[in-house]
Scaffold this active site. Structure first.
Site, mmCIF file in Angstrom:
data_model
loop_
_atom_site.group_PDB
_atom_site.id
_atom_site.type_symbol
_atom_site.label_atom_id
_atom_site.label_comp_id
_atom_site.label_asym_id
_atom_site.label_seq_id
_atom_site.Cartn_x
_atom_site.Cartn_y
_atom_site.Cartn_z
ATOM 1 N N SER A 47 -3.663 -16.881 29.199
ATOM 2 C CA SER A 47 -4.782 -15.675 28.731
ATOM 3 C C SER A 47 -5.143 -16.046 27.217
ATOM 4 C CB SER A 47 -3.826 -14.580 28.289
ATOM 5 O OG SER A 47 -3.498 -13.983 29.672
ATOM 6 N N GLU A 89 8.416 -14.239 20.322
ATOM 7 C CA GLU A 89 7.391 -14.353 19.285
ATOM 8 C C GLU A 89 8.093 -14.516 17.770
ATOM 9 O OE1 GLU A 89 7.379 -11.816 21.032
ATOM 10 O OE2 GLU A 89 5.745 -12.129 22.350
ATOM 11 N N ASP A 125 -5.596 -2.163 28.879
ATOM 12 C CA ASP A 125 -4.231 -2.297 28.561
ATOM 13 C C ASP A 125 -3.673 -1.337 27.777
ATOM 14 O OD1 ASP A 125 -4.186 -4.670 30.009
ATOM 15 O OD2 ASP A 125 -4.114 -6.009 28.199
ATOM 16 N N ARG A 141 -10.395 -10.265 23.904
ATOM 17 C CA ARG A 141 -10.374 -10.651 25.489
ATOM 18 C C ARG A 141 -11.868 -10.691 26.138
ATOM 19 N NH1 ARG A 141 -8.035 -6.213 29.406
ATOM 20 N NH2 ARG A 141 -6.066 -7.555 29.759
#
Length: 317
Positions: free
Chosen positions: A38, A59, A117, A168
């Site tokens: 992604s 992370e 999302d 995105r």
């Protein structure tokens, strides 16, 4: 015939340029938190698996490892979704910024353009969060061309960390192919004498469309790309304040602690003028098609036109 906009992905531009730079610079290493398909860091990973580290859904480990690698002399790029990196704030503060570790955080899927999302993934506070950290620089590219130039700029190791905010969605290409990014400098895409709209990211293209409509209303609108959020082009802000008298800021981010706040700080200190902040109010996002959400939240092109028109005509004592 109406001109068809050329739309390109910023994250794809990032991934492709990163892989190209890896050919030239053996010190470049890339980290990701299980989202390389992604964020497009997977392009680099396929070419240079020995310099690519998938840290998994961890992370905080990615951030601390990136700090160590950068302090060991590597040119480090670390990527994940913007909302997930913000969850590691304390690790970024202590391991990266406090130690002046030159990590390049390039995040994707920021703002309401994350779309379906939903609000849990549509981070609208990250520019403010990262700008408040000592030593951290913040950049929000306007298109794929600027993204490529920023990636190239960061490939030559700098003495401080950076936060680069990508998305995105595909954005209109506004820059010429030979454009070069300059830290702390804005770019005026359209000159004007009546009012200035300052924006970053997708909102620059919205501002340009709004400026054309406003021209039909007799309002000559300057449009400035403020992709370098920190450091900020204070000179351009004061110049716009002096020459146009009113400034509108437009951002795919909360109006709190974003570009609008930064511009208001500068004008308040150096040349006070009325400021109108267009952006997300004190709310979370909503699940929906990314580009349609701008109209839903009243920060689309027509909203910029309407709000700027009213703001320009308003009298101040």
């Amino acid at each position: 015939m109406q001109k068809i906009e050329k739309m390109e992905s910023l994250r794809e531009a990032y991934g492709n340029e990163l892989a190209a730079l890896g050919e030239k610079n053996r010190d470049i290493v890339v980290l990701d938190a299980d989202l390389s398909s992604s964020t497009k860091t997977g392009v680099f990973g396929k070419k240079f698996p020995d310099r690519f580290y998938n840290m998994g859904i961890s992370e905080q480990s990615m951030v601390s490892t990136a700090a160590g690698l950068s302090l060991s002399g590597k040119t480090v790029f670390a990527s994940t979704f913007a909302v997930f990196l913000s969850n590691t704030y304390n690790v970024i503060r202590q391991s990266v910024c406090y130690n002046e570790a030159p990590v390049n955080f390039v995040v994707t899927h920021s703002g309401i353009t994350v779309g379906e999302d939903g609000p849990t993934h549509q981070i609208l506070e990250d520019v403010g969060i990262m700008s408040g950290l000592p030593n951290m620089k913040v950049i929000v590219p306007v298109d794929s061309v600027e993204t490529t130039s920023v990636t190239d700029y960061l490939s030559v190791k700098k003495p401080s960390p950076y936060y680069v905010r990508l998305t995105r969605e595909k954005f209109p290409v506004l820059n010429e192919s030979n454009y070069e990014f300059h830290e702390g400098k804005s770019v005026t895409f359209r000159d004007g004498s009546d009012i200035t709209i300052m924006a970053y990211g997708i909102m620059v293209s919205f501002a340009l469309k709004a400026a054309e409509i406003l021209r039909g209303k007799g309002i000559d609108t300057r449009v400035v790309n403020m992709s370098s959020i920190k450091p900020l082009d204070r000179t351009a802000i004061v110049k716009a304040a002096r020459e146009t008298g009113k400034i509108v800021t437009a951002e795919e981010h909360s109006i709190y602690n974003g570009l609008g706040s930064r511009v208001a700080e500068v004008t308040g200190e150096e040349y006070p003028v009325p400021i109108l902040r267009i952006g997300m109010p004190d709310i979370f996002g909503k699940s929906g098609k990314g580009m349609e959400l701008f109209d839903y939240f009243h920060i689309g092109v027509n909203d910029i036109v309407e709000k700027t028109d009213k703001f320009f005509k308003r009298d101040y004592i």
